[in-house]
Enzyme design. Structure first.
Site, mmCIF file in Angstrom:
data_model
loop_
_atom_site.group_PDB
_atom_site.id
_atom_site.type_symbol
_atom_site.label_atom_id
_atom_site.label_comp_id
_atom_site.label_asym_id
_atom_site.label_seq_id
_atom_site.Cartn_x
_atom_site.Cartn_y
_atom_site.Cartn_z
ATOM 1 N N PHE A 126 0.887 -1.144 0.133
ATOM 2 C CA PHE A 126 0.097 0.058 0.105
ATOM 3 C C PHE A 126 0.816 1.021 0.122
ATOM 4 C CE2 PHE A 126 -1.794 3.427 2.992
ATOM 5 C CZ PHE A 126 -2.988 3.621 2.058
ATOM 6 N N ALA A 127 0.845 2.040 -0.983
ATOM 7 C CA ALA A 127 1.762 3.161 -1.302
ATOM 8 C C ALA A 127 1.168 4.438 -1.122
ATOM 9 C CB ALA A 127 2.758 2.853 -2.480
ATOM 10 N N GLY A 132 7.665 13.919 0.750
ATOM 11 C CA GLY A 132 7.319 15.065 1.246
ATOM 12 C C GLY A 132 5.985 15.058 1.964
ATOM 13 N N SER A 135 2.343 12.486 7.390
ATOM 14 C CA SER A 135 1.259 12.749 8.392
ATOM 15 C C SER A 135 0.273 13.716 7.365
ATOM 16 C CB SER A 135 1.537 13.483 9.483
ATOM 17 O OG SER A 135 2.510 12.726 10.313
ATOM 18 N N PHE A 159 8.804 4.478 2.655
ATOM 19 C CA PHE A 159 8.240 3.625 3.816
ATOM 20 C C PHE A 159 7.461 2.734 3.443
ATOM 21 C CE2 PHE A 159 10.059 7.675 6.109
ATOM 22 C CZ PHE A 159 11.235 7.333 6.531
ATOM 23 N N GLN A 279 10.507 -1.612 46.635
ATOM 24 C CA GLN A 279 9.341 -0.873 46.118
ATOM 25 C C GLN A 279 9.512 0.006 44.738
ATOM 26 O OE1 GLN A 279 8.150 3.004 48.224
ATOM 27 N NE2 GLN A 279 6.131 2.014 48.573
ATOM 28 N N HIS A 338 15.782 -5.665 34.157
ATOM 29 C CA HIS A 338 16.546 -6.735 34.063
ATOM 30 C C HIS A 338 18.185 -6.096 34.123
ATOM 31 C CE1 HIS A 338 13.258 -9.252 32.283
ATOM 32 N NE2 HIS A 338 14.158 -10.193 32.373
ATOM 33 N N GLY A 339 18.205 -4.893 34.304
ATOM 34 C CA GLY A 339 19.563 -4.432 34.306
ATOM 35 C C GLY A 339 20.341 -4.493 33.225
ATOM 36 N N GLU A 363 1.033 4.361 10.712
ATOM 37 C CA GLU A 363 -0.402 4.166 10.503
ATOM 38 C C GLU A 363 -1.270 5.454 11.589
ATOM 39 O OE1 GLU A 363 -2.475 0.760 10.309
ATOM 40 O OE2 GLU A 363 -0.699 -0.250 9.344
HETATM 41 C C1 LIG Z 1 8.256 0.942 9.125
HETATM 42 C C2 LIG Z 1 7.229 1.916 8.659
HETATM 43 C C3 LIG Z 1 6.400 1.270 7.743
HETATM 44 C C4 LIG Z 1 5.402 2.114 6.989
HETATM 45 N N1 LIG Z 1 4.678 1.667 6.276
HETATM 46 C C5 LIG Z 1 4.173 2.304 5.223
HETATM 47 C C6 LIG Z 1 3.074 1.675 4.382
HETATM 48 O O1 LIG Z 1 3.114 0.511 4.064
HETATM 49 N N2 LIG Z 1 2.442 2.451 3.619
HETATM 50 C C7 LIG Z 1 2.529 3.905 3.599
HETATM 51 O O2 LIG Z 1 2.036 4.721 2.622
HETATM 52 N N3 LIG Z 1 3.298 4.562 4.387
HETATM 53 C C8 LIG Z 1 3.805 3.803 5.334
HETATM 54 N N4 LIG Z 1 4.714 4.352 6.456
HETATM 55 C C9 LIG Z 1 4.967 5.892 6.611
HETATM 56 C C10 LIG Z 1 4.404 6.310 7.895
HETATM 57 O O3 LIG Z 1 2.736 6.092 7.919
HETATM 58 C C11 LIG Z 1 4.735 7.796 8.133
HETATM 59 O O4 LIG Z 1 5.710 7.805 8.549
HETATM 60 C C12 LIG Z 1 3.940 8.442 9.232
HETATM 61 O O5 LIG Z 1 2.599 8.768 8.733
HETATM 62 C C13 LIG Z 1 4.856 9.672 9.631
HETATM 63 O O6 LIG Z 1 4.850 10.409 8.334
HETATM 64 P P1 LIG Z 1 6.234 11.125 8.340
HETATM 65 O O7 LIG Z 1 7.426 9.891 8.392
HETATM 66 O O8 LIG Z 1 6.665 11.716 6.930
HETATM 67 O O9 LIG Z 1 6.560 12.010 9.376
HETATM 68 P P2 LIG Z 1 5.844 13.776 9.474
HETATM 69 O O10 LIG Z 1 4.656 13.632 8.803
HETATM 70 O O11 LIG Z 1 7.210 14.315 8.601
HETATM 71 O O12 LIG Z 1 5.908 13.907 10.881
HETATM 72 C C14 LIG Z 1 7.132 14.168 11.556
HETATM 73 C C15 LIG Z 1 6.703 14.654 12.945
HETATM 74 O O13 LIG Z 1 5.801 15.716 13.091
HETATM 75 C C16 LIG Z 1 4.889 15.425 13.589
HETATM 76 N N5 LIG Z 1 3.845 16.197 13.187
HETATM 77 C C17 LIG Z 1 3.443 16.083 11.853
HETATM 78 N N6 LIG Z 1 2.359 17.130 11.704
HETATM 79 C C18 LIG Z 1 1.793 17.391 12.867
HETATM 80 C C19 LIG Z 1 0.751 18.319 13.248
HETATM 81 N N7 LIG Z 1 -0.302 18.742 12.365
HETATM 82 N N8 LIG Z 1 0.713 18.503 14.632
HETATM 83 C C20 LIG Z 1 1.811 18.004 15.661
HETATM 84 N N9 LIG Z 1 2.792 17.199 15.217
HETATM 85 C C21 LIG Z 1 3.059 16.733 13.839
HETATM 86 C C22 LIG Z 1 4.730 13.996 13.476
HETATM 87 O O14 LIG Z 1 4.043 13.409 14.692
HETATM 88 C C23 LIG Z 1 6.016 13.668 13.686
HETATM 89 O O15 LIG Z 1 6.349 13.699 15.132
HETATM 90 C C24 LIG Z 1 5.652 3.455 7.393
HETATM 91 C C25 LIG Z 1 6.576 4.106 8.097
HETATM 92 C C26 LIG Z 1 7.495 3.377 8.820
HETATM 93 C C27 LIG Z 1 8.428 3.808 9.552
#
Ligand SMILES: Cc1cc2nc3c(=O)[nH]c(=O)nc-3n(C[C@H](O)[C@H](O)[C@H](O)COP(=O)(O)OP(=O)(O)OC[C@H]3O[C@@H](n4cnc5c(N)ncnc54)[C@H](O)[C@@H]3O)c2cc1C
Length: 389
Positions: A126-127, A132, A135, A159, A279, A338-339, A363
């Site tokens: 799923f891509a 750029g 999120s 990714f 504790q 577990h140190g 996700e």
């Molecule tokens: C191992 C792995 C597998 C993945 N598999 C897939 C896949 O199969 N298909 C696919 O399409 N994608 C996949 N992804 C992509 C994944 O969904 C994205 O990495 C994720 O959605 C975050 O996007 P980004 O890495 O561009 O971070 P960014 O969107 O650039 O975010 C960077 C930081 O800013 C924060 N941020 C962003 N916007 C806001 C906001 N409005 N308010 C506050 N904080 C914010 C984020 O939470 C994060 O901490 C995968 C990622 C990884 C690491």
């Protein structure tokens, strides 16, 4: 209010628990050994063999509708089952499933993509994410330009889970720049041999996603999944298909980790007494126990809402956020208890530590879940304390 499991739910859960104990856990040392040698923990042949074994007992296509040969289990049952699988880090999943959005395929596409995927003969990915646009998925730049009766796709995805192994991908591209995500994004089913390339991305986890490159990849009109321009809604449906399943898996991992911590605390002595008598250690164990219970009910509640056909997005975001945060705190405490041994590669704790870290990112990151939850509350889509209606 009845919190007990039905006889059927208990039986299915117990079967999976036994399967995990008998078939998967004995492989753990070998999985660690191979992963540490840079190899996959289990080979695709071994996975297929395990899936077949499960199938002989009827465990095949857990959420696949019965008309496609699956079990068609409820969301609650699937969450219970996922928690059992989470007890081991052996990378196993039941066979017989396909991405939820492939069920929107037309009859020809179902024959070519959906059915072979369910049968395990084809592998999808799923891509949507791009360098750029993560999120902010609406910011994707990959384009599909109409040329005669074909579409020509250009762009880069990153990714992408399974992107190195998949033989076709569901790729999202802009087909109408003016409309963008509001009716201008389309999903295409694109075979690898139609021309896209993939490159492995090394991560701190044991498996790497891929970067995909589309350089003038030409596909016929019949490769459109669903309707032209309606791809963004499909993408959101894929992402929202089961957000509760990620924290469900973490429940099992946290339970196993906590059991390890309890055993270690009871046997490791310092200053003349087991550390379990301190504790500082007891509080780490108590907090972890409380949080696992809280997580269980958040996950089951979100799954229950799915089964009721309710709008479960808020509950799923809560479960995903809490699960990601707490699983990471719990694995950190277990490592601490577990140190020095917790930090070594002799034990699997550090492996879980790296694996669970991903839960806070993919996700929908923690921040994006918080954004959703806050927006629902601030705009009054969800009432404070309105869980029970
Ligand atoms: C191992 C792995 C597998 C993945 N598999 C897939 C896949 O199969 N298909 C696919 O399409 N994608 C996949 N992804 C992509 C994944 O969904 C994205 O990495 C994720 O959605 C975050 O996007 P980004 O890495 O561009 O971070 P960014 O969107 O650039 O975010 C960077 C930081 O800013 C924060 N941020 C962003 N916007 C806001 C906001 N409005 N308010 C506050 N904080 C914010 C984020 O939470 C994060 O901490 C995968 C990622 C990884 C690491």
């Amino acid at each position: 209010m009845d919190f007990s499991l039905s006889v059927e739910e208990r039986e299915i859960r117990d079967w999976v628990r036994t399967f995990v104990q008998r078939e998967l856990m004995p492989r753990e040392q070998e999985v660690l050994r191979r992963e540490r040698a840079g190899q996959p923990g289990i080979t695709s042949d071994e996975l297929a063999e395990l899936q077949l074994k499960a199938k002989e007992s009827g465990f095949w296509g857990v959420q696949t509708p019965e008309e496609y040969g699956g079990m068609g289990l409820s969301a609650v049952m699937t969450a219970l089952l996922e928690a059992e699988l989470g007890r081991t880090f052996v990378p196993f999943r039941f066979g017989g499933s396909a991405d939820n959005i492939l069920f929107y395929a037309n009859e020809e596409q179902k024959r070519e993509y959906l059915i072979p995927t369910i049968e395990g003969k084809r592998r999808s990915c799923f891509a949507i994410t791009e360098p750029g646009a993560g999120s902010d998925a609406k910011a994707i730049r990959t384009t599909a330009r109409k040329d005669g009766s074909d579409w020509v796709i250009n762009g880069e995805k990153t990714f992408i889970t399974g992107g190195n192994e998949a033989d076709f991908c569901m790729v999202f591209a802009i087909t109408d720049p003016e409309k963008g995500a509001n009716g201008g994004v389309t999903c295409f089913l694109v075979d690898r041999d139609m021309g896209w390339r993939s490159e492995y991305i090394d991560t701190m986890g044991e498996w790497g996603p891929a970067a995909l490159v589309f350089d003038n990849v030409r596909v016929p009109e019949r490769q459109i999944l669903g309707e032209l321009g309606q791809g963004f809604a499909l993408a959101m449906q894929w992402i929202g298909r089961g957000r509760y399943l990620l924290p469900a898996h973490a429940i099992g991992s946290c339970e196993r980790l906590l059991s390890m911590a309890i055993e270690h605390a009871n046997t490791r002595e310092t200053f003349g007494a087991p550390i379990a008598e301190r504790q500082a250690i007891q509080w780490m164990i108590a907090d972890s126990g409380v949080e696992i219970e809280a997580l269980r009910w958040l996950v089951l509640h979100a799954a229950w809402q799915v089964d009721q056909g309710m709008d479960s997005r808020h509950a799923q975001s809560i479960a995903k956020l809490y699960g990601g945060q707490k699983a990471n705190e719990i694995v950190d405490r277990v490592l601490q208890i577990h140190g020095g041994m917790g930090y070594t590669r002799e034990l699997p704790i550090e492996r879980w530590y790296r694996e669970l870290r991903l839960l806070r990112i993919y996700e929908g990151t923690d921040e994006i879940q918080r954004r959703t939850i806050a927006r629902n509350l601030l705009k009054g889509h969800v009432k404070v304390g309105g869980t029970l209606g």
